[in-house]
Design a protein around this motif. Sequence first.
Motif, PDB file in Angstrom:
ATOM      1  N   GLY A  46       0.817  -1.217   0.000  1.00 19.06           N
ATOM      2  CA  GLY A  46       0.000   0.000   0.000  1.00 19.06           C
ATOM      3  C   GLY A  46       0.842   1.254   0.000  1.00 19.06           C
ATOM      4  O   GLY A  46       0.561   2.216  -0.709  1.00 19.06           O
ATOM      5  N   SER A  47       1.907   1.245   0.773  1.00 21.67           N
ATOM      6  CA  SER A  47       2.805   2.394   0.818  1.00 21.67           C
ATOM      7  C   SER A  47       3.546   2.541  -0.501  1.00 21.67           C
ATOM      8  O   SER A  47       3.738   3.646  -0.996  1.00 21.67           O
ATOM      9  CB  SER A  47       3.822   2.241   1.950  1.00 21.67           C
ATOM     10  N   ASN A  48       3.974   1.428  -1.060  1.00 22.91           N
ATOM     11  CA  ASN A  48       4.689   1.468  -2.335  1.00 22.91           C
ATOM     12  C   ASN A  48       3.835   2.124  -3.407  1.00 22.91           C
ATOM     13  O   ASN A  48       4.319   2.945  -4.178  1.00 22.91           O
ATOM     14  CB  ASN A  48       5.090   0.063  -2.780  1.00 22.91           C
ATOM     15  N   ALA A  49       2.568   1.760  -3.460  1.00 22.70           N
ATOM     16  CA  ALA A  49       1.665   2.332  -4.468  1.00 22.70           C
ATOM     17  C   ALA A  49       1.482   3.833  -4.258  1.00 22.70           C
ATOM     18  O   ALA A  49       1.492   4.609  -5.219  1.00 22.70           O
ATOM     19  CB  ALA A  49       0.309   1.620  -4.427  1.00 22.70           C
ATOM     20  N   ALA A  50       1.337   4.241  -3.011  1.00 26.83           N
ATOM     21  CA  ALA A  50       1.159   5.666  -2.718  1.00 26.83           C
ATOM     22  C   ALA A  50       2.418   6.458  -3.054  1.00 26.83           C
ATOM     23  O   ALA A  50       2.347   7.537  -3.645  1.00 26.83           O
ATOM     24  CB  ALA A  50       0.786   5.852  -1.243  1.00 26.83           C
ATOM     25  N   ILE A  51       3.580   5.911  -2.716  1.00 24.73           N
ATOM     26  CA  ILE A  51       4.839   6.596  -3.019  1.00 24.73           C
ATOM     27  C   ILE A  51       5.037   6.669  -4.523  1.00 24.73           C
ATOM     28  O   ILE A  51       5.464   7.690  -5.056  1.00 24.73           O
ATOM     29  CB  ILE A  51       6.025   5.897  -2.322  1.00 24.73           C
ATOM     30  N   ARG A  52       4.701   5.595  -5.236  1.00 29.35           N
ATOM     31  CA  ARG A  52       4.804   5.593  -6.697  1.00 29.35           C
ATOM     32  C   ARG A  52       3.944   6.708  -7.293  1.00 29.35           C
ATOM     33  O   ARG A  52       4.373   7.427  -8.186  1.00 29.35           O
ATOM     34  CB  ARG A  52       4.387   4.242  -7.279  1.00 29.35           C
ATOM     35  N   ARG A  53       2.716   6.869  -6.787  1.00 24.59           N
ATOM     36  CA  ARG A  53       1.841   7.939  -7.298  1.00 24.59           C
ATOM     37  C   ARG A  53       2.455   9.313  -7.075  1.00 24.59           C
ATOM     38  O   ARG A  53       2.386  10.177  -7.946  1.00 24.59           O
ATOM     39  CB  ARG A  53       0.448   7.857  -6.643  1.00 24.59           C
ATOM     40  N   ILE A  54       3.055   9.522  -5.923  1.00 21.68           N
ATOM     41  CA  ILE A  54       3.685  10.807  -5.626  1.00 21.68           C
ATOM     42  C   ILE A  54       4.846  11.056  -6.592  1.00 21.68           C
ATOM     43  O   ILE A  54       4.952  12.120  -7.186  1.00 21.68           O
ATOM     44  CB  ILE A  54       4.167  10.856  -4.159  1.00 21.68           C
ATOM     45  N   VAL A  55       5.712  10.060  -6.736  1.00 18.26           N
ATOM     46  CA  VAL A  55       6.883  10.208  -7.611  1.00 18.26           C
ATOM     47  C   VAL A  55       6.442  10.447  -9.056  1.00 18.26           C
ATOM     48  O   VAL A  55       6.934  11.355  -9.725  1.00 18.26           O
ATOM     49  CB  VAL A  55       7.812   8.972  -7.507  1.00 18.26           C
ATOM     50  N   GLU A  56       5.496   9.643  -9.531  1.00 21.02           N
ATOM     51  CA  GLU A  56       5.060   9.774 -10.918  1.00 21.02           C
ATOM     52  C   GLU A  56       4.305  11.075 -11.161  1.00 21.02           C
ATOM     53  O   GLU A  56       4.428  11.668 -12.229  1.00 21.02           O
ATOM     54  CB  GLU A  56       4.238   8.561 -11.338  1.00 21.02           C
ATOM     55  N   SER A  57       3.553  11.547 -10.179  1.00 18.41           N
ATOM     56  CA  SER A  57       2.837  12.816 -10.360  1.00 18.41           C
ATOM     57  C   SER A  57       3.808  13.989 -10.423  1.00 18.41           C
ATOM     58  O   SER A  57       3.499  15.032 -10.974  1.00 18.41           O
ATOM     59  CB  SER A  57       1.817  13.036  -9.236  1.00 18.41           C
ATOM     60  N   ALA A  58       5.025  13.787  -9.879  1.00 14.95           N
ATOM     61  CA  ALA A  58       6.060  14.820  -9.923  1.00 14.95           C
ATOM     62  C   ALA A  58       6.926  14.676 -11.168  1.00 14.95           C
ATOM     63  O   ALA A  58       7.881  15.432 -11.346  1.00 14.95           O
ATOM     64  CB  ALA A  58       6.920  14.754  -8.670  1.00 14.95           C
ATOM     65  N   GLY A  59       6.606  13.714 -12.027  1.00 13.68           N
ATOM     66  CA  GLY A  59       7.349  13.543 -13.273  1.00 13.68           C
ATOM     67  C   GLY A  59       8.523  12.588 -13.177  1.00 13.68           C
ATOM     68  O   GLY A  59       9.354  12.543 -14.069  1.00 13.68           O
TER      69      GLY A  59
END
Length: 68
Positions: A46-59
């Motif tokens: 769950g944390s991995n998915a949330a961190i991935r979204r943050i990183v990807e939303s930042a480009g």
Amino acid sequence: MKTLQAEASALERTLQATAGDDPSGRSASLAILERMRIVYVGGRPGSNAAIRRIVESAGGEMTVHDGI
């Protein structure tokens, strides 16, 4: 279950605080991730998915390694 909920809430608060009023959803503090490749070892799904979204939303791009 309480630990997972607390982690999710902390990630949400952090993302909201860093996104501020920027309509693109990006903030200056996350701009450093743009065009970066992050390798994250371990963590919870769950944390991995949330961190991935943050990183990807930042480009940025994120790869997760489970340590095996």
